[in-house]
Write a protein that holds these residues in place. Sequence first.
Motif, PDB file in Angstrom:
ATOM      1  N   VAL A  11       4.366  -6.641  16.683  1.00  0.00           N
ATOM      2  CA  VAL A  11       3.381  -6.724  15.605  1.00  0.00           C
ATOM      3  C   VAL A  11       3.962  -7.476  14.411  1.00  0.00           C
ATOM      4  O   VAL A  11       5.075  -7.176  13.962  1.00  0.00           O
ATOM      5  CB  VAL A  11       2.926  -5.319  15.150  1.00  0.00           C
ATOM      6  N   ILE A  12       3.209  -8.446  13.924  1.00  0.00           N
ATOM      7  CA  ILE A  12       3.561  -9.191  12.720  1.00  0.00           C
ATOM      8  C   ILE A  12       2.485  -8.937  11.675  1.00  0.00           C
ATOM      9  O   ILE A  12       1.292  -8.934  11.991  1.00  0.00           O
ATOM     10  CB  ILE A  12       3.649 -10.710  13.006  1.00  0.00           C
ATOM     11  N   LYS A  13       2.895  -8.757  10.428  1.00  0.00           N
ATOM     12  CA  LYS A  13       1.947  -8.605   9.327  1.00  0.00           C
ATOM     13  C   LYS A  13       1.997  -9.840   8.446  1.00  0.00           C
ATOM     14  O   LYS A  13       3.075 -10.304   8.080  1.00  0.00           O
ATOM     15  CB  LYS A  13       2.260  -7.365   8.496  1.00  0.00           C
ATOM     16  N   GLU A  35     -13.113  -9.538  10.177  1.00  0.00           N
ATOM     17  CA  GLU A  35     -13.214  -8.488   9.169  1.00  0.00           C
ATOM     18  C   GLU A  35     -12.584  -7.230   9.738  1.00  0.00           C
ATOM     19  O   GLU A  35     -12.350  -7.127  10.955  1.00  0.00           O
ATOM     20  CB  GLU A  35     -14.673  -8.231   8.789  1.00  0.00           C
ATOM     21  N   PRO A  36     -12.251  -6.238   8.898  1.00  0.00           N
ATOM     22  CA  PRO A  36     -11.644  -4.996   9.409  1.00  0.00           C
ATOM     23  C   PRO A  36     -12.503  -4.364  10.502  1.00  0.00           C
ATOM     24  O   PRO A  36     -13.731  -4.332  10.409  1.00  0.00           O
ATOM     25  CB  PRO A  36     -11.581  -4.119   8.157  1.00  0.00           C
ATOM     26  N   GLU A  59      -7.881  -7.585  10.905  1.00  0.00           N
ATOM     27  CA  GLU A  59      -7.744  -7.556   9.449  1.00  0.00           C
ATOM     28  C   GLU A  59      -7.559  -6.128   8.960  1.00  0.00           C
ATOM     29  O   GLU A  59      -8.231  -5.205   9.433  1.00  0.00           O
ATOM     30  CB  GLU A  59      -8.979  -8.178   8.799  1.00  0.00           C
ATOM     31  N   ILE A  60      -6.670  -5.965   7.999  1.00  0.00           N
ATOM     32  CA  ILE A  60      -6.434  -4.664   7.383  1.00  0.00           C
ATOM     33  C   ILE A  60      -7.432  -4.490   6.245  1.00  0.00           C
ATOM     34  O   ILE A  60      -7.663  -5.412   5.454  1.00  0.00           O
ATOM     35  CB  ILE A  60      -5.000  -4.575   6.842  1.00  0.00           C
ATOM     36  N   ALA A  61      -8.028  -3.319   6.145  1.00  0.00           N
ATOM     37  CA  ALA A  61      -8.998  -3.057   5.090  1.00  0.00           C
ATOM     38  C   ALA A  61      -8.357  -3.187   3.708  1.00  0.00           C
ATOM     39  O   ALA A  61      -7.169  -2.889   3.527  1.00  0.00           O
ATOM     40  CB  ALA A  61      -9.587  -1.653   5.261  1.00  0.00           C
ATOM     41  N   PHE A  68      -3.352  -9.159   7.423  1.00  0.00           N
ATOM     42  CA  PHE A  68      -3.688  -9.317   8.840  1.00  0.00           C
ATOM     43  C   PHE A  68      -2.532  -8.833   9.700  1.00  0.00           C
ATOM     44  O   PHE A  68      -1.366  -8.953   9.320  1.00  0.00           O
ATOM     45  CB  PHE A  68      -3.993 -10.784   9.163  1.00  0.00           C
ATOM     46  N   LEU A  69      -2.864  -8.292  10.865  1.00  0.00           N
ATOM     47  CA  LEU A  69      -1.857  -7.894  11.835  1.00  0.00           C
ATOM     48  C   LEU A  69      -2.014  -8.738  13.091  1.00  0.00           C
ATOM     49  O   LEU A  69      -3.129  -8.891  13.604  1.00  0.00           O
ATOM     50  CB  LEU A  69      -2.008  -6.416  12.192  1.00  0.00           C
ATOM     51  N   LEU A  70      -0.916  -9.281  13.579  1.00  0.00           N
ATOM     52  CA  LEU A  70      -0.896 -10.039  14.827  1.00  0.00           C
ATOM     53  C   LEU A  70      -0.264  -9.175  15.913  1.00  0.00           C
ATOM     54  O   LEU A  70       0.874  -8.717  15.764  1.00  0.00           O
ATOM     55  CB  LEU A  70      -0.091 -11.330  14.680  1.00  0.00           C
ATOM     56  N   ASP A  71      -1.003  -8.928  16.972  1.00  0.00           N
ATOM     57  CA  ASP A  71      -0.538  -8.231  18.174  1.00  0.00           C
ATOM     58  C   ASP A  71      -0.083  -9.342  19.120  1.00  0.00           C
ATOM     59  O   ASP A  71      -0.892 -10.078  19.674  1.00  0.00           O
ATOM     60  CB  ASP A  71      -1.710  -7.403  18.706  1.00  0.00           C
TER      61      ASP A  71
END
Length: 293
Positions: A11-13, A35-36, A59-61, A68-71
């Motif tokens: 996971v990358i933020k 969007e979240p 997307e993080i609320a 954003f989080l990348l899986d």
Amino acid sequence: MKAALLPDRGVIKISGADARHLLNGLVTTDLTLLEPGLGRFGALLTPQGKIVSDFFITEIAAEDDGGFLLDCPKTLAEPLATKLKFYKLRAKVLIENLSDRLGVLAVWEGTPAGTPEPAFVDPRNDRLGWRLIVPELLARKTAEAIGAAMVDAAAYQAHRIALGAPAGGIDFAYGDAFPHEANMDRLHGVDFSKGCYIGQEVVSRMHHRGTARTRIVRVLLDGAAPQPGSDITAGDKSVGTMGSSAEGCGLALLRIDRVADAREAAVPLSAGGIALQLADPDELKPAVRKTVA
């Protein structure tokens, strides 16, 4: 309902005022539509249009500080974070590799009860289920909370193979495959109506001219599974390479024209002495040309 922690995912933020604008100019999916609570499937490409890494983005609320989080593949998380930092220049963006803290929980064969954020339906195919980004130590407790039974990651791999979802590094090689070869055009991973991104010209030309010569397709196995990377032959001609397999089904990267010729001549396919047949010959046909919604 089943759940499995995927040990091969990192996971990358990406956060900061310029995060969306930066990412949208780099990757194959349209982040203006994100969007979240939603997820997008996309990739970072080389200028020549080949896949550096594919990933999911959610997307993080704003109330949780946004970003954003990348899986993504865990082995590529640090190189991908470094590559994104190279492109950020003076943009107001913070890029963090959180793979030592966060993991990816796959959930399928049901709808989670009271889904914790961040979570999203797999954008490639809703039959693949949900993806939840959680601290690895809380994976089992999260599964229990949403009403899912924890199973081994191998069960999820069999699930994705049966639904024709390739995994980079085993079904195709990073740095060597075009998005069309990895079926990203069919799995909602490329938006052909968005603006420019790295490698866009090559991918757009391949799409509109229909010049993809190889495709990953599902195959049925008559016997034990061939080793990934095994040469697939039709008679004495090489027609492709075997990828992952489970429970009598596998994924194969095949030369479309050579397999079509073999089918016309009624020449069977095999890999490592094991007979193969196409699960659905229509998967060899060109994809319907449409934009990603």
